[in-house]
Motif scaffolding. Sequence first.
Motif, PDB file in Angstrom:
ATOM      1  N   PHE A 101       0.721  -1.197  -0.219  1.00 46.76           N
ATOM      2  CA  PHE A 101      -0.017   0.071   0.015  1.00 46.76           C
ATOM      3  C   PHE A 101       0.805   1.223   0.102  1.00 46.76           C
ATOM      4  CE2 PHE A 101      -2.711   3.085   2.330  1.00 46.76           C
ATOM      5  CZ  PHE A 101      -3.769   2.869   1.421  1.00 46.76           C
TER       6      PHE A 101
ATOM      7  N   LEU B  38       2.367   1.933  -3.338  1.00 48.02           N
ATOM      8  CA  LEU B  38       1.348   2.385  -4.224  1.00 48.02           C
ATOM      9  C   LEU B  38       1.191   3.744  -4.201  1.00 48.02           C
ATOM     10  CD1 LEU B  38      -0.944   1.075  -6.220  1.00 48.02           C
ATOM     11  CD2 LEU B  38      -2.512   1.618  -4.211  1.00 48.02           C
TER      12      LEU B  38
ATOM     13  N   GLU C 215       1.743   6.566  -6.809  1.00 49.06           N
ATOM     14  CA  GLU C 215       0.935   7.546  -7.214  1.00 49.06           C
ATOM     15  C   GLU C 215       1.475   8.950  -7.480  1.00 49.06           C
ATOM     16  OE1 GLU C 215      -2.916   6.896  -5.447  1.00 49.06           O
ATOM     17  OE2 GLU C 215      -3.340   5.104  -6.842  1.00 49.06           O
TER      18      GLU C 215
ATOM     19  N   ARG D  90      -8.143   3.271 -10.531  1.00 47.04           N
ATOM     20  CA  ARG D  90      -7.162   3.536  -9.225  1.00 47.04           C
ATOM     21  C   ARG D  90      -7.625   2.530  -8.315  1.00 47.04           C
ATOM     22  NH1 ARG D  90      -3.672   7.264 -10.636  1.00 47.04           N
ATOM     23  NH2 ARG D  90      -3.989   8.375 -12.391  1.00 47.04           N
ATOM     24  N   VAL D  91      -7.162   1.722  -7.474  1.00 49.60           N
ATOM     25  CA  VAL D  91      -7.694   1.077  -6.553  1.00 49.60           C
ATOM     26  C   VAL D  91      -6.978   0.886  -5.179  1.00 49.60           C
ATOM     27  CG1 VAL D  91      -8.188  -1.425  -5.844  1.00 49.60           C
ATOM     28  CG2 VAL D  91      -8.583  -0.632  -8.179  1.00 49.60           C
ATOM     29  N   ARG D  92      -7.449   0.918  -4.164  1.00 45.78           N
ATOM     30  CA  ARG D  92      -6.847   0.990  -2.871  1.00 45.78           C
ATOM     31  C   ARG D  92      -7.453  -0.154  -2.154  1.00 45.78           C
ATOM     32  NH1 ARG D  92      -4.396   6.482  -0.441  1.00 45.78           N
ATOM     33  NH2 ARG D  92      -3.166   6.550  -2.244  1.00 45.78           N
TER      34      ARG D  92
ATOM     35  N   GLN E 216      -9.232   6.871   6.043  1.00 41.38           N
ATOM     36  CA  GLN E 216      -8.813   6.399   4.599  1.00 41.38           C
ATOM     37  C   GLN E 216      -9.722   6.996   3.571  1.00 41.38           C
ATOM     38  OE1 GLN E 216      -6.285   5.129   3.314  1.00 41.38           O
ATOM     39  NE2 GLN E 216      -5.218   4.976   5.130  1.00 41.38           N
TER      40      GLN E 216
ATOM     41  N   TYR F 146      -8.791   9.693   0.770  1.00 37.84           N
ATOM     42  CA  TYR F 146      -8.662   9.235  -0.621  1.00 37.84           C
ATOM     43  C   TYR F 146      -9.935   9.521  -1.534  1.00 37.84           C
ATOM     44  CZ  TYR F 146      -7.281   5.762  -4.269  1.00 37.84           C
ATOM     45  OH  TYR F 146      -7.074   5.235  -5.389  1.00 37.84           O
TER      46      TYR F 146
END
Lengths: 254, 219
Positions: free
Chosen positions: A121, A124, A128, B120-122, B136, B140
């Motif tokens: 994470f 990532l 970004e 876009r992935v979390r 979060q 985000y």
Amino acid sequence: MKQADRTFPLPFFTINKNFTILTFSQEAEKLCGTPASLLEVFDQGSLEKVKKWVTPELHKAALEVHLKPVAEGVEPLTVDLYVTWDNDLYAQALIIPKDDKLTKVTKTLNQLRGRLNDTNFELLDEKEKLENAISQNNRLSAPFIRLTEDTALIPLFGDLTQVKMQAVEDNLLKSSQNDDIDRMLFDFTAVGEMNREGIQVLTNMMTSLFYMGAEIVIIGVKPKQVKVLHEMVIPSQIRFMNSLQQAIHKYCVE
Amino acid sequence: MTPHHKTLARFFLEGDEKGAIEYIENLISEYPRLYLYEDIITPAMYYVGELWENNKISVADEHLATAICDFVLSRIEAQTKKISGEHQTTFKAMLFGVEEEQHYIGLKMVAATFKEHGWRVRYLGPNLGLQHSYSQVHSYKPHVIGLSASLSYRLPTLKKLVEHFRTLEWNPLIMIGGRMAKKFELEELESDQVMIVKDLNHLNQWFNEGREGAINETS
């Protein structure tokens, strides 16, 4: 009728075939409290399994099940359940909690996975950020500078890549429209490497600009770049000049 | 012939990550990824659950199978061609398993599916604390918030999360998935902003057609 009179050293129940608890040991009370039915003791995910295996048809059964967590934030406890039926109606059920080692390994595995995921994470996140920085960098690599009423200078910076050219295209097309610009000077002095795809996007854009009525001049091409440009089909309407000084002298001073 | 999912489950249970990868790689060339996720890997893991229920394997075996499956999924994902740069959409999704939920394999496949569609992935994994998920989401600002839960104990937490996320000013679409979405009636939670996603096929249908022809992405 329930009674806690059994002094058996393990959690122990006698049940009838409807899972109603008839008697239980003190250890059982310590582990699960005093439920009315044996089914209340087990975790939701284990109920089907218990119903399937704890039945008079199977005289004896040994199975692994999960106990319902006793408190919030606690994971279901894995135990072995042993059942023997006295007859069709009554059975003895013994619960033996699993060795701590399994729980420990499970926990460690979960922690490791969690940590990998966190690292992933964070990477990532950085990726970004970096992508945003690159994209901003790209957008800033071709500023539109107005020199006079009708002439604009666009110095190009860095390598001419496809992604970068695509990033600046929109802004340049718009700026040439908004301002009443007749002539655009593309300065190659600060250009590094050029690849075919990047040049392709650039020349397409120049053609578009030309169709929109602007005169296009390319300045400061280095010998090494000439080679690449030469291999490409450059629209014939584009003019070339040696240096910015010349161009300014010609278009802005005279 | 043994069905694909059972063969795969065997590899998982034997802890044979190399065998599992090889087997999957052969299948990748034959089937679309969605089919692989929904009709081979998911049934393989359900089959592992069934084996446990049938007293054939122990919890330790199950954990091993899960770990191998997790590894295989990571490998498949790494091999997927990333959509990036110009072709990546500006849409963002955040996915996590609600507090105390330990199941995460399905969610991982959901994350991969979103990525394949250029989102876009979390993916925050299972068992994400309530406060942590709030913070979060606020930082985000995802267009889609995907929640996963498998057991009905999680319903109160799930409701709490949905209530909170519905009040967010940028109106994200809240997706609820996991075994709970398949097994229990969650319709009462469903609304314009909340969608129950039964499985990956359902998710894929949403990508292609939107929601019952109504809203897609973040309209």
